[in-house]
Design a protein around this motif. Sequence first.
Motif, PDB file in Angstrom:
ATOM      1  N   ALA A  23       0.873  -1.276   0.022  1.00 12.25           N
ATOM      2  CA  ALA A  23      -0.023   0.476  -0.419  1.00 12.25           C
ATOM      3  C   ALA A  23       0.951   1.287  -0.008  1.00 12.25           C
ATOM      4  N   ALA A  24       1.457   1.350   0.378  1.00 13.37           N
ATOM      5  CA  ALA A  24       2.544   2.772   1.100  1.00 13.37           C
ATOM      6  C   ALA A  24       3.400   3.151  -0.530  1.00 13.37           C
ATOM      7  N   LEU A  25       3.665   1.884  -1.497  1.00 12.65           N
ATOM      8  CA  LEU A  25       4.015   2.414  -2.564  1.00 12.65           C
ATOM      9  C   LEU A  25       3.013   2.328  -3.823  1.00 12.65           C
ATOM     10  N   GLY A  26       1.565   2.183  -3.977  1.00 14.62           N
ATOM     11  CA  GLY A  26       1.040   2.898  -4.375  1.00 14.62           C
ATOM     12  C   GLY A  26       0.964   1.010  -5.627  1.00 14.62           C
ATOM     13  N   GLY A  27       1.075   0.933  -7.316  1.00 16.89           N
ATOM     14  CA  GLY A  27       1.120   0.534  -7.989  1.00 16.89           C
ATOM     15  C   GLY A  27       2.278   0.840  -8.305  1.00 16.89           C
ATOM     16  N   LEU A  28       3.083  -0.683  -8.286  1.00 18.32           N
ATOM     17  CA  LEU A  28       4.246  -0.743  -8.388  1.00 18.32           C
ATOM     18  C   LEU A  28       4.730  -2.178  -8.905  1.00 18.32           C
ATOM     19  N   VAL A  29       5.971  -1.662  -9.788  1.00 14.62           N
ATOM     20  CA  VAL A  29       6.408  -2.121 -11.057  1.00 14.62           C
ATOM     21  C   VAL A  29       8.252  -2.757 -10.490  1.00 14.62           C
ATOM     22  N   ILE A  30       8.437  -4.133 -10.720  1.00 14.37           N
ATOM     23  CA  ILE A  30       9.878  -4.015 -10.254  1.00 14.37           C
ATOM     24  C   ILE A  30      10.945  -5.050 -11.619  1.00 14.37           C
ATOM     25  N   VAL A  31      11.506  -4.514 -12.424  1.00 11.61           N
ATOM     26  CA  VAL A  31      11.962  -4.642 -13.147  1.00 11.61           C
ATOM     27  C   VAL A  31      13.837  -6.296 -13.061  1.00 11.61           C
ATOM     28  N   LYS A  32      14.234  -7.407 -13.192  1.00 12.57           N
ATOM     29  CA  LYS A  32      15.429  -7.132 -13.317  1.00 12.57           C
ATOM     30  C   LYS A  32      15.818  -7.472 -14.425  1.00 12.57           C
ATOM     31  N   HIS A  33      17.086  -6.703 -14.776  1.00 12.68           N
ATOM     32  CA  HIS A  33      17.881  -6.365 -15.887  1.00 12.68           C
ATOM     33  C   HIS A  33      19.120  -7.214 -15.964  1.00 12.68           C
ATOM     34  N   GLY A  34      19.226  -8.629 -15.655  1.00 12.51           N
ATOM     35  CA  GLY A  34      20.703  -9.604 -15.617  1.00 12.51           C
ATOM     36  C   GLY A  34      21.425  -8.693 -14.500  1.00 12.51           C
ATOM     37  N   GLU A  35      22.423  -9.815 -14.410  1.00  7.37           N
ATOM     38  CA  GLU A  35      23.777  -9.342 -13.842  1.00  7.37           C
ATOM     39  C   GLU A  35      23.678  -8.488 -12.444  1.00  7.37           C
ATOM     40  N   GLY A  36      22.393  -8.907 -12.089  1.00 13.90           N
ATOM     41  CA  GLY A  36      22.418  -7.817 -10.395  1.00 13.90           C
ATOM     42  C   GLY A  36      21.736  -6.820 -10.765  1.00 13.90           C
ATOM     43  N   TRP A  37      21.220  -6.435 -11.687  1.00 15.82           N
ATOM     44  CA  TRP A  37      20.445  -4.521 -11.366  1.00 15.82           C
ATOM     45  C   TRP A  37      19.190  -5.039 -11.850  1.00 15.82           C
ATOM     46  N   THR A  38      18.761  -4.296 -10.525  1.00 16.50           N
ATOM     47  CA  THR A  38      17.239  -4.523 -10.916  1.00 16.50           C
ATOM     48  C   THR A  38      16.619  -2.790 -10.760  1.00 16.50           C
ATOM     49  N   SER A  39      15.394  -2.196 -11.116  1.00 14.00           N
ATOM     50  CA  SER A  39      14.808  -0.615 -11.233  1.00 14.00           C
ATOM     51  C   SER A  39      13.708  -1.671 -10.962  1.00 14.00           C
ATOM     52  N   VAL A  40      12.847  -0.385  -9.460  1.00 15.31           N
ATOM     53  CA  VAL A  40      11.041  -0.273  -8.999  1.00 15.31           C
ATOM     54  C   VAL A  40      11.085   0.822  -9.401  1.00 15.31           C
ATOM     55  N   TYR A  41       9.565   0.864 -10.058  1.00 13.83           N
ATOM     56  CA  TYR A  41       9.256   2.416  -9.956  1.00 13.83           C
ATOM     57  C   TYR A  41       7.357   2.059  -9.195  1.00 13.83           C
ATOM     58  N   GLY A  42       7.471   3.246  -8.399  1.00 14.17           N
ATOM     59  CA  GLY A  42       6.835   3.123  -7.750  1.00 14.17           C
ATOM     60  C   GLY A  42       5.718   3.890  -7.500  1.00 14.17           C
ATOM     61  N   HIS A  43       4.493   3.566  -6.866  1.00 16.76           N
ATOM     62  CA  HIS A  43       3.042   5.314  -6.733  1.00 16.76           C
ATOM     63  C   HIS A  43       3.035   5.362  -8.471  1.00 16.76           C
ATOM     64  N   ALA A  44       2.868   4.023  -9.001  1.00 14.46           N
ATOM     65  CA  ALA A  44       1.803   4.729 -10.494  1.00 14.46           C
ATOM     66  C   ALA A  44       0.468   4.634 -10.396  1.00 14.46           C
ATOM     67  N   SER A  45      -0.116   5.257 -11.611  1.00 16.50           N
ATOM     68  CA  SER A  45      -1.264   5.028 -11.254  1.00 16.50           C
ATOM     69  C   SER A  45      -2.338   4.110 -12.012  1.00 16.50           C
ATOM     70  N   LYS A  46      -1.287   3.562 -13.230  1.00 16.07           N
ATOM     71  CA  LYS A  46      -1.610   2.477 -14.212  1.00 16.07           C
ATOM     72  C   LYS A  46      -0.305   1.701 -14.246  1.00 16.07           C
ATOM     73  N   LEU A  47      -0.784   0.271 -14.327  1.00 14.30           N
ATOM     74  CA  LEU A  47       0.662  -0.464 -14.802  1.00 14.30           C
ATOM     75  C   LEU A  47       0.110  -1.127 -16.186  1.00 14.30           C
ATOM     76  N   LEU A  48       1.219  -1.249 -17.271  1.00 21.35           N
ATOM     77  CA  LEU A  48       1.048  -1.216 -18.256  1.00 21.35           C
ATOM     78  C   LEU A  48       2.013  -3.160 -18.493  1.00 21.35           C
ATOM     79  N   VAL A  49       2.573  -3.344 -17.695  1.00 19.71           N
ATOM     80  CA  VAL A  49       2.975  -4.613 -17.622  1.00 19.71           C
ATOM     81  C   VAL A  49       2.650  -5.625 -16.756  1.00 19.71           C
ATOM     82  N   GLN A  50       3.431  -7.574 -17.035  1.00 15.32           N
ATOM     83  CA  GLN A  50       2.428  -8.215 -16.217  1.00 15.32           C
ATOM     84  C   GLN A  50       3.973  -8.793 -15.359  1.00 15.32           C
ATOM     85  N   ARG A  51       3.410 -10.089 -15.077  1.00 10.91           N
ATOM     86  CA  ARG A  51       4.380 -10.523 -14.065  1.00 10.91           C
ATOM     87  C   ARG A  51       5.226 -11.645 -15.313  1.00 10.91           C
ATOM     88  N   GLY A  52       6.485 -11.204 -14.909  1.00 12.17           N
ATOM     89  CA  GLY A  52       7.783 -12.396 -16.450  1.00 12.17           C
ATOM     90  C   GLY A  52       7.847 -11.892 -17.986  1.00 12.17           C
TER      91      GLY A  52
END
Length: 90
Positions: A23-52
Amino acid sequence: MPHNTPVRATADGTVAYAGDAIAALGGLVIVKHGEGWTSVYGHASKLLVQRGQAVKKGQTVALSGARLATPTGPRCISSCAKVAGRRSTR
């Protein structure tokens, strides 16, 4: 940031999480980029992607501005981090 501004992936990767269960992050997307890199995007009003789902650099993954009780209006958070690998204790 204006409400519904496109939130774009910082690099190619795979969506590890897309939802609003934290709840504290609203709509949340986490993307794994490989080699240990991950990006996080929070407080989205609408998510346009799905897990996987595979995403490309610059692809819109969400729209900004979850409607929160904040005097500054809609917002979006973005973070990118490299997670260190585990070391064996043997």
